[in-house]
Design an enzyme around this catalytic site. Structure first.
Site, PDB file in Angstrom:
ATOM      1  N   SER A 143     -10.137-123.708  -4.236  1.00 22.79           N
ATOM      2  CA  SER A 143     -11.212-122.843  -4.721  1.00 22.79           C
ATOM      3  C   SER A 143     -11.793-123.454  -5.984  1.00 22.79           C
ATOM      4  O   SER A 143     -11.166-124.316  -6.612  1.00 22.79           O
ATOM      5  CB  SER A 143     -10.617-121.464  -5.053  1.00 22.79           C
ATOM      6  OG  SER A 143     -11.561-120.652  -5.722  1.00 22.79           O
ATOM      7  N   TYR A 156      -3.923-115.961  -9.367  1.00 26.44           N
ATOM      8  CA  TYR A 156      -4.667-116.666  -8.305  1.00 26.44           C
ATOM      9  C   TYR A 156      -4.901-118.117  -8.709  1.00 26.44           C
ATOM     10  O   TYR A 156      -4.697-119.043  -7.920  1.00 26.44           O
ATOM     11  CB  TYR A 156      -5.986-115.931  -8.072  1.00 26.44           C
ATOM     12  CG  TYR A 156      -6.840-116.438  -6.928  1.00 26.44           C
ATOM     13  CD1 TYR A 156      -6.418-116.324  -5.606  1.00 26.44           C
ATOM     14  CD2 TYR A 156      -8.091-117.000  -7.175  1.00 26.44           C
ATOM     15  CE1 TYR A 156      -7.227-116.763  -4.557  1.00 26.44           C
ATOM     16  CE2 TYR A 156      -8.899-117.442  -6.130  1.00 26.44           C
ATOM     17  CZ  TYR A 156      -8.469-117.322  -4.823  1.00 26.44           C
ATOM     18  OH  TYR A 156      -9.273-117.756  -3.791  1.00 26.44           O
TER      19      TYR A 156
HETATM   20  P1  NDP Z   1     -10.485-113.424   4.280  1.00 24.65           P
HETATM   21  O1  NDP Z   1      -9.782-112.294   3.618  1.00 24.65           O
HETATM   22  O2  NDP Z   1     -11.614-113.107   5.196  1.00 24.65           O
HETATM   23  O3  NDP Z   1      -9.441-114.321   5.077  1.00 24.65           O
HETATM   24  C1  NDP Z   1      -8.118-114.517   4.646  1.00 24.65           C
HETATM   25  C2  NDP Z   1      -7.286-114.922   5.837  1.00 24.65           C
HETATM   26  O4  NDP Z   1      -5.940-115.156   5.406  1.00 24.65           O
HETATM   27  C3  NDP Z   1      -7.233-113.833   6.891  1.00 24.65           C
HETATM   28  O5  NDP Z   1      -7.394-114.418   8.165  1.00 24.65           O
HETATM   29  C4  NDP Z   1      -5.834-113.272   6.766  1.00 24.65           C
HETATM   30  O6  NDP Z   1      -5.356-112.850   8.037  1.00 24.65           O
HETATM   31  C5  NDP Z   1      -5.069-114.505   6.306  1.00 24.65           C
HETATM   32  N1  NDP Z   1      -3.807-114.165   5.679  1.00 24.65           N
HETATM   33  C6  NDP Z   1      -3.571-113.416   4.579  1.00 24.65           C
HETATM   34  N2  NDP Z   1      -2.253-113.271   4.383  1.00 24.65           N
HETATM   35  C7  NDP Z   1      -1.630-113.948   5.390  1.00 24.65           C
HETATM   36  C8  NDP Z   1      -0.283-114.156   5.754  1.00 24.65           C
HETATM   37  N3  NDP Z   1       0.746-113.649   5.035  1.00 24.65           N
HETATM   38  N4  NDP Z   1      -0.017-114.886   6.856  1.00 24.65           N
HETATM   39  C9  NDP Z   1      -1.019-115.397   7.608  1.00 24.65           C
HETATM   40  N5  NDP Z   1      -2.317-115.242   7.297  1.00 24.65           N
HETATM   41  C10 NDP Z   1      -2.612-114.512   6.213  1.00 24.65           C
HETATM   42  O7  NDP Z   1     -10.980-114.369   3.095  1.00 24.65           O
HETATM   43  P2  NDP Z   1     -11.610-115.858   3.060  1.00 24.65           P
HETATM   44  O8  NDP Z   1     -12.037-116.300   4.389  1.00 24.65           O
HETATM   45  O9  NDP Z   1     -12.557-115.845   1.960  1.00 24.65           O
HETATM   46  O10 NDP Z   1     -10.339-116.700   2.577  1.00 24.65           O
HETATM   47  C11 NDP Z   1      -9.915-117.896   3.178  1.00 24.65           C
HETATM   48  C12 NDP Z   1      -9.465-118.870   2.099  1.00 24.65           C
HETATM   49  O11 NDP Z   1     -10.578-119.243   1.306  1.00 24.65           O
HETATM   50  C13 NDP Z   1      -8.418-118.322   1.126  1.00 24.65           C
HETATM   51  O12 NDP Z   1      -7.443-119.311   0.883  1.00 24.65           O
HETATM   52  C14 NDP Z   1      -9.234-118.060  -0.130  1.00 24.65           C
HETATM   53  O13 NDP Z   1      -8.442-118.121  -1.288  1.00 24.65           O
HETATM   54  C15 NDP Z   1     -10.230-119.189  -0.049  1.00 24.65           C
HETATM   55  N6  NDP Z   1     -11.438-119.022  -0.866  1.00 24.65           N
HETATM   56  C16 NDP Z   1     -12.310-117.997  -0.622  1.00 24.65           C
HETATM   57  C17 NDP Z   1     -13.416-117.824  -1.439  1.00 24.65           C
HETATM   58  C18 NDP Z   1     -14.362-116.682  -1.256  1.00 24.65           C
HETATM   59  O14 NDP Z   1     -15.227-116.481  -2.126  1.00 24.65           O
HETATM   60  N7  NDP Z   1     -14.294-115.914  -0.180  1.00 24.65           N
HETATM   61  C19 NDP Z   1     -13.695-118.753  -2.533  1.00 24.65           C
HETATM   62  C20 NDP Z   1     -12.735-119.805  -2.681  1.00 24.65           C
HETATM   63  C21 NDP Z   1     -11.651-119.919  -1.869  1.00 24.65           C
HETATM   64  P3  NDP Z   1      -4.357-111.617   8.321  1.00 24.65           P
HETATM   65  O15 NDP Z   1      -4.643-110.557   7.309  1.00 24.65           O
HETATM   66  O16 NDP Z   1      -4.715-111.230   9.727  1.00 24.65           O
HETATM   67  O17 NDP Z   1      -2.985-112.197   8.219  1.00 24.65           O
END
Ligand code: NDP
Length: 248
Positions: A143, A156
């Protein structure tokens, strides 16, 4: 980039929403067979149906990345089904913003378990396969918060700075093994990520900020990932920082 990923096998964690979901779709569209992992099975099944309708090959592997056995099984099942593993996208993540003085320790632990240890565990499992192949590509989602820290984000930030450090060490370990690494550093992307912020005031602030600029969409990040993994073998895109144009 329009290079084909025909014959390649990709595994995407956190594929039940947001960036992971969009990435799985784009990699499948480019020709890769894709294993999709996350906890919410219904969302994964819906994604798989869309990929199959578009003619893609997909495997649903419900996985909690904080569980080491489940992570090993996720990699094993992918390799059993598709015969190899070329691309691992460590995307699963949570962002539980809280001021340090009032933070719930469980939230800090959860972020480290998912964002950092989950990514390291999946990498470890994938590496044994990629070492045998002497090829592979590990894409770790960091990020902007992996490059600069800010108030309420220390927990974070710790995980994303950790991702950057781990991935650079990994890169240097793997230079002779044909295995590439890429760090992806998105700025604000419109996803479900901020929905889980425990502190109501911080959550509202995050929403107000998201409304004040034009954020990235998940597909914007997915395109960067597809570009990085579509390069010729001698080209390693180590790091990509992608902000919305209006983000400071
Ligand atoms: P979302 O919340 O849409 O997606 C997060 C994903 O992580 C979901 O599919 C969720 O699935 C999964 N997840 C969470 N906990 C677990 C777990 N214990 N085991 C398996 N899967 C898990 O957010 P984003 O798409 O934004 O996030 C994706 C990545 O991008 C993250 O690493 C985030 O830190 C990073 N990011 C996002 C930014 C933003 O502005 N959105 C900016 C910078 C980085 P489920 O709950 O079904 O397990």
């Amino acid at each position: 980039d329009t290079a084909t990923l025909d014959g390649a096998v990709a595994l995407v964690t956190g594929a039940s929403s947001g960036i992971g979901e969009a990435t799985a779709e784009l990699l499948a569209e480019a020709g890769a067979s894709v294993a999709v992992a996350a906890r919410r099975e219904a969302e994964l099944e819906a994604l798989a149906e869309r990929i199959e309708t578009d003619g893609g090959d997909v495997l649903v592997v419900p996985t909690d990345v904080t569980d080491r056995e489940q992570v090993q099984a996720m990699v094993d099942e992918t390799v059993e089904t598709f015969g190899r593993l070329d691309i691992l996208v460590n995307n699963a993540g949570v962002m539980l913003l809280e001021a340090a003085q009032t933070a719930d320790l469980d939230d800090w632990h959860q972020m480290v378990e998912v964002n950092l240890l989950g990514l390291m565990t999946a990498t470890h499992a994938a590496l044994s396969v990629m070492e045998d192949q002497q090829s592979g590509h590990i894409v770790n989602i960091s990020s902007v918060a992996g490059r600069s820290a800010s108030a309420t984000a220390g927990g974070y930030n710790a995980t994303k700075f950790g991702v950057n450090g781990f991935t650079e060490g990994l890169r240097q370990d793997l230079t002779d093994d044909g295995i590439r690494t890429t760090i992806i550093e998105p700025g604000l992307v419109e996803t479900e990520l901020a929905d889980h912020i425990p502190d109501e005031e911080i959550k509202q602030g995050a929403r107000a900020w998201a409304d004040s600029i034009e954020p990235l969409q998940s597909v914007d990040i997915a395109r960067s990932i597809r570009f990085a993994v579509s390069q010729p073998q001698h080209v390693s895109i180590n790091e990509m920082l992608i902000r919305p144009t209006q983000q400071e």
